[in-house]
Each structure stands twice: as C-alpha cells, then as structure tokens.
Design an enzyme around this catalytic site. Structure first.
Site, mmCIF file in Angstrom:
data_model
loop_
_atom_site.group_PDB
_atom_site.id
_atom_site.type_symbol
_atom_site.label_atom_id
_atom_site.label_comp_id
_atom_site.label_asym_id
_atom_site.label_seq_id
_atom_site.Cartn_x
_atom_site.Cartn_y
_atom_site.Cartn_z
ATOM 1 N N CYS A 246 0.818 -1.190 0.000
ATOM 2 C CA CYS A 246 0.000 0.000 0.000
ATOM 3 C C CYS A 246 0.865 1.258 0.000
ATOM 4 C CB CYS A 246 -0.887 0.009 1.249
ATOM 5 S SG CYS A 246 -1.822 -1.513 1.459
ATOM 6 N N ILE B 266 11.826 -11.071 -20.004
ATOM 7 C CA ILE B 266 12.002 -10.027 -21.013
ATOM 8 C C ILE B 266 13.050 -10.421 -22.035
ATOM 9 C CG2 ILE B 266 11.291 -8.037 -19.628
ATOM 10 C CD1 ILE B 266 14.300 -7.564 -19.104
ATOM 11 N N SER C 8 10.548 -11.928 -6.750
ATOM 12 C CA SER C 8 11.792 -11.537 -7.412
ATOM 13 C C SER C 8 12.988 -12.199 -6.737
ATOM 14 C CB SER C 8 11.943 -10.004 -7.350
ATOM 15 O OG SER C 8 13.284 -9.618 -7.564
ATOM 16 N N GLY C 9 14.028 -12.475 -7.527
ATOM 17 C CA GLY C 9 15.263 -13.056 -6.992
ATOM 18 C C GLY C 9 16.222 -12.032 -6.416
#
Length: 641
Positions: A2, A289, A368-369
C-alpha cells in the site's frame, strides 16, 4: 502492499494528509482511507491507499482503528499465521483475516518489542489515542520505504519522497551532497536523501513522537550484529541448511488471496525461486524479457530467454515473454518521476514494464530473486576483488605492461561492443587499490579524481565526505572474512539504496507488489553463517546457493555464466538517446547551474563515441540526474539550494 502517509501536529494537517494520500494513489488503487484525532495541542491525521492482497473484504481496510489504536501499514507479514495463533491463545479475538489486524494486536500486546518478531516487509505508522503518541517503524532490511520531514514539533511522513515534495510548497532544497553521492554510485545511499530537510527512517528502526514535542528513536535490529552472530556460528562449524531456509522463505512468500507470479530471467536466482514456487503452486505464471535483436547483438548480451523457456517447460510454468523495444525518450522522464531520487540503473525500466504487463493480466503479486547476489557473493565484483588480492602479488612491471596494453584496446566498434574488454578495463581500474577503496571502486562510477573533474569545484569537500562515509560503513564490523565483509557492505548500502528502492518504486508505479524471498531475515541469518570460502569456490560465486539449487534445477541453469538484469544501454545511447545526450551536455540544467562541467561531459561523450571507453552507464545516469534535477528545481517542484 500500500501507500501510507500522515501528519502529526503539522499546520493544516488534514489538507496536507489528503494531498499526500492522493499523490500515492498508484500504490493502492483498491481503496483509500483517512483518520483524524487530537494529539496534545495539535492533531494527527493518517492516510492510506490500499492494494488488497490479504483479506480483500472491508475488515482489511485502513487506517485500521481498534480499541484506541490506529494503524496505517504498508507491507506483508509472512509469519502472520503463527503470530495470530499465539495472540488468539491469549484471548485476542480477530474480526478478519488480514495481517494488518495481526500487527495491530501484536503492537497492543508487545509494543516496540513486537518489531524483532515480525518476519516480512513493512513500514507503518501507529497512533495511540490514549497517550497521543505516534510511532513510525520500518522493516529490518529496508525493503519498504518511509520518508519523513520534521519542522518544529510537527512531522509529516509518506511512502514516497514525491508526496512530501508535493505538499511542502516548493520549499525543499536539493541536497548537493546527495547528488554527489548519486553521481558516485548512480543511486542515493539510504543514509542520505535528495532533499535537505527530508530523511529516510533507517532499516530496523523506529521513531516515537510524543504530544509534548519530544522525539525518541530506537533500533531493534542491526545487520552488523547478525553478521557477527553468523561468523560465530560458522566458527563453531554449524553450517546452515541453505536449501531448507530458501524453500521455507519461498513458501511463506506465496501467502496471498490473489494470484502470484514470478520474475524469470533464466538466471540462477529467479529460476530457483520459480521452480520452488511451481512446486507449491502448479501452473504459476512467470514473466521474462527480451530485447530487440539488434540491441542485444550490439550489447553482446547473453540469450537469457532460452534458459527461461527451459525452466518454464521443465516446471510447468505459464511463461509470458515481453520484448522490450521501448520508447526510451518517453520512459526516461516517466521513470525518473517514479523513482523519487536520481537512480541511474536501467533495470528499473525492466521492472516497470514487466510489472505493467503482469498487472494488465490481473496479477498483483510478483516474486523476485533480488538480494541473492548481495548475500551470497554472486556479483562479478565479489570475485574480481578476490582475484585483485592475488593480482597484487604479480610483479609491478608486469602489471604496468598489462594495464598499458588493455588501455589501448577498444570497448566497441560501430557494429558491436566487446564485453571482455570492458570487464578487463574495469578490473584494472581498481585491482591495485587497498581493500575498501578497491571494493568501492569495483562498483562506483568514478574514482575521486574523475568525480572532482566532473563537478563544481566548491563541492570538492563533499566528495571526501561521501567517500569517508562509505569507508566508515564498510569498516564498521569485526569480520575477518573478506567475502562476508563485502556482502555486509552490500546488504547495508547497495541493497537498500539501489536494488530494493528501484524495485519498490517501479513495481508500485504499476500498482504491483514485488516480494523478495532472499531478503528474508532467516535467509539473511543463514547467509552470514556461511564462510566466504563456501560462497566463492574457485571462480564460482554463490557456490553454496548453487549447491542448494542443484537438487532442483538442471546443472546447465545452475552453472551457466551470470546474466545481467539490465538494458542495452550502448545501443540506446548510440541511437535513440544520442540527440538527448548532446542537448544535456551542451545546454542542460546541471551544466547551466554549474553543478556539472560541460568540458568533462563532452570528453566522456567523445571517448564513448570513439569506442575507447564505455561511458554508456555514466551518460545514462547523467540523463536521469538531469531529468530529476529539472523536476526538483522547477517552479512547480522544489528549489535548489
């Protein structure tokens, strides 16, 4: 996840809090809330923008008010189920299933003593109606941001710096020391802030405002102490089970009432997380990507897409491929606005575009890594600094001859770049230096003399202040392990200052929550209990993590050459951005104000164009700094000092 904001005994606090909360709308498009109450001879106002992840009903709405306590909270608690059970056993009755309510009741029972018990990412403000006190707190590792500004006995806070800038009527002054630090690193360290009056609440700390005007600060968690405990565990021969800790963290990070997806670059860190997540959530989505073929060729980028497809196929992952051929001229000012401070890492664009695509597909949460390289010594700089210690034993005449030969080699021709030459030049720029200086130089943009040649001579003292600050942070430990000293320096500066910052801003700009299972307190404890010679073995970085991942992933993925979560900067600079670079060098605000020297910039452009040196990252950062500075010093924005 948030956006939070508020004021405490601040003039016109209600209107200011409303404006703060509106500026943060992108962080929480699912709902908005406000709260007001008296505080001593003033008032407190809290605002909240909601991105609903856990308990999507109204019982999870904020600011949450319950029996005299009020909470505005940004984050996720991954041990909320255990804390809920412990509190329920003492008689606490919960109205809903949100972790917000768990945090509020944990605070009621334990106060600031609850903070070290929290496992997650968070920044929050909690107000006690009975005492009139407001407490702000931030997570152990600085995953979630919290900016604040104090004037007299008043305080204003928000999740993003742009919100504070928007409500202070153009009165904030640019901190030139922060800009110098940004030039050095291409990001602003967490200990500094781009505007003078504003500050970042440090990771692992809290701040209490009392209605009589007193302010108290405390630290509940310190990475330096965790590293020392890890050293003691390692000395006793007690090696952690890294695989078990990472698997447990990943499982906890999947806790959600909405779909979760992963970043999948095809590298070790994201592939390992995706494989573990797919075990728990079969058919999970992943996003990857690729770049325009001509850009990837020019940059000599590895074919990460092939590895990402291999992982997806093996683990039944629904892979979404996004080709990045962005209109960089449009994205550059957009990202500069979203990032809050001048950050020159183009990976922010990748994160924003991936999160935007995921959000369009209905995904709100991504894994995410991020963090594995910092904690387990996975960057090239870690290995390079170890090699530099050996290189220094080579006779000086041989070193001088090698350096002269490499200096004459080009880093690029008109058709392609030479990565190995770039790496060799980079290595030789720090290989002869003392430990701390070499480590800093291995990932900073300039050495001291280059930076002094680039900036206003009046800022020379500031350069020395910034360099001294880095040396002080790096040496602030009693570890006898060079690799873990580097990991500790990264976890204190590089991780919160750059990687966690751009990840938070660029994902939240797309109204998406990114979770980082490697940046978990238990994973961090385990990482610092691994000796350096188990992190780097031979020429393999992250060796202990690779051992763990090898039980799940194909060896071809685990032991492939390290990829880069970056962008084809040289290609962009030579094509899309070349006219903009010329404009900024010749007539940009930074040059006109005297902050940067035109001749030094022109020299960088000429050397880069000739292929003698690779200044693409430096020039990209100058562009981001230029756009940030224009916004910060425009009439509608802030004033320069």
């Amino acid at each position: 996840m948030c956006g939070i904001a508020g004021t405490y005994r601040w003039p016109d606090g209600k209107a200011v809090t409303d404006r703060l909360t509106d500026v943060l709308a992108h962080r929480g498009p699912d709902g908005a809330g406000r709260y007001s109450h008296s505080a001593g001879d003033g008032e407190v106002h809290l605002g909240h923008r909601r991105l609903a992840i856990i308990d999507l009903s109204e019982t999870g709405a904020q600011p949450m008010v319950s029996d005299g306590l009020v909470l505005t909270y940004n984050g996720e608690l991954y041990n909320a189920p255990e804390l809920r059970a412990e509190l329920a056993a003492t008689g606490v009755r919960f109205r809903g299933t949100s972790d917000t309510e768990v945090l509020l009741e944990a605070w009621r029972r334990w106060g600031t003593d609850c903070l070290p018990r929290l496992r997650g990412m968070f920044a929050f403000g909690i107000f006690d109606e009975r005492t009139g006190e407001l407490v702000l707190a931030r997570d152990q590792l600085g995953i979630k941001p919290l900016f604040l500004l104090r004037r007299g006995e008043g305080l204003v806070f928000a999740s993003e710096l742009k919100a504070l800038a928007a409500v202070t009527g153009g009165s904030l002054q640019v901190d030139h020391a922060a800009l110098v630090a940004s030039l050095l690193y291409y990001w602003v360290p967490d200990s500094r802030c781009a505007f003078r009056e504003a500050e970042k609440l440090p990771p692992g700390s809290w701040l209490r405002c009392r209605p009589d005007g007193r302010v108290e600060r405390g630290r509940y968690w310190n990475l330096r102490d965790v590293a020392a405990e890890g050293r003691d565990r390692a000395r006793s021969g007690e090696l952690p089970d890294v695989a078990a800790v990472v698997e447990e963290s990943t499982r906890r990070h999947l806790l959600s009432d909405v779909p979760v997806a992963t970043f999948l670059s095809g590298g070790l860190d994201s592939s390992y997380l995706t494989a573990l997540a797919a075990r728990e959530r079969p058919g999970i989505s992943a996003y990857t990507i690729g770049f325009r073929a001509e850009d990837a060729r020019f940059e000599a980028m590895p074919d990460d897409l092939r590895y990402a497809r291999q992982v997806a196929e093996r683990f039944g992952v629904d892979l979404h491929e996004i080709e990045i051929a962005p209109n960089v001229l449009d994205l550059l000012p957009q990202m500069t606005h979203h990032l809050d401070e001048p950050i020159g890492d183009p990976a922010a664009i990748n994160t924003f575009l991936i999160c935007s695509a995921a959000r369009e597909a209905g995904v709100k949460v991504m894994l995410s890594g991020m963090g594995a390289d910092e904690l387990f010594a996975g960057y090239r700089k870690h290995l390079a600094n170890l090699i530099a210690l050996r290189y220094q034993r080579v006779p000086r005449p041989l070193r001088r001859g090698l350096s002269a030969a490499v200096d004459r080699l080009p880093v690029a021709t008109s058709r392609r770049g030479y990565r190995s030459v770039r790496f060799a030049k980079r290595f030789l720029s720090f290989a002869d230096l003392p430990e701390e200086t070499a480590f800093r130089r291995s990932y900073t943009m300039y050495d001291r003399d280059e930076l002094l040649a680039l900036i206003d001579p009046d800022l020379a003292g500031t350069v020395d202040d910034v360099l001294t600050e880095h040396a002080d942070v790096y040496r602030d430990n009693d570890l006898d392990d060079f690799v873990n000293r580097m990991c500790l320096g990264d976890a204190r500066m590089f991780l919160p200052g750059l990687n966690l910052t751009y990840t938070d801003r660029s994902s939240m700009a797309a109204s998406t929550e990114v979770r980082v299972p490697y940046v978990d307190v238990e994973v961090v404890r385990a990482a610092f209990a691994v000796p350096g010679d188990r992190k780097i073995v031979g020429r393999q970085g992250k060796a202990v993590l690779k051992e763990a991942a090898a039980s799940v992933l194909p060896r071809e993925i685990v032991y492939r050459p390290k990829g880069l979560f970056s962008a084809p900067l040289r290609a962009w600079m030579s094509r899309d951005l070349a006219p903009l670079v010329r404009e900024v060098v010749n007539d940009g605000e930074l040059v006109r104000s005297g902050l940067l020297r035109r001749d030094a910039l022109a020299r960088m452009v000429a050397e880069d164009a000739a292929g003698h040196r690779d200044f693409s990252k430096h020039l990209w950062h100058v562009l981001t700094l230029e756009y940030w500075y224009r916004g910060a010093t425009s009439g509608s924005g802030q004033n320069s000092s």
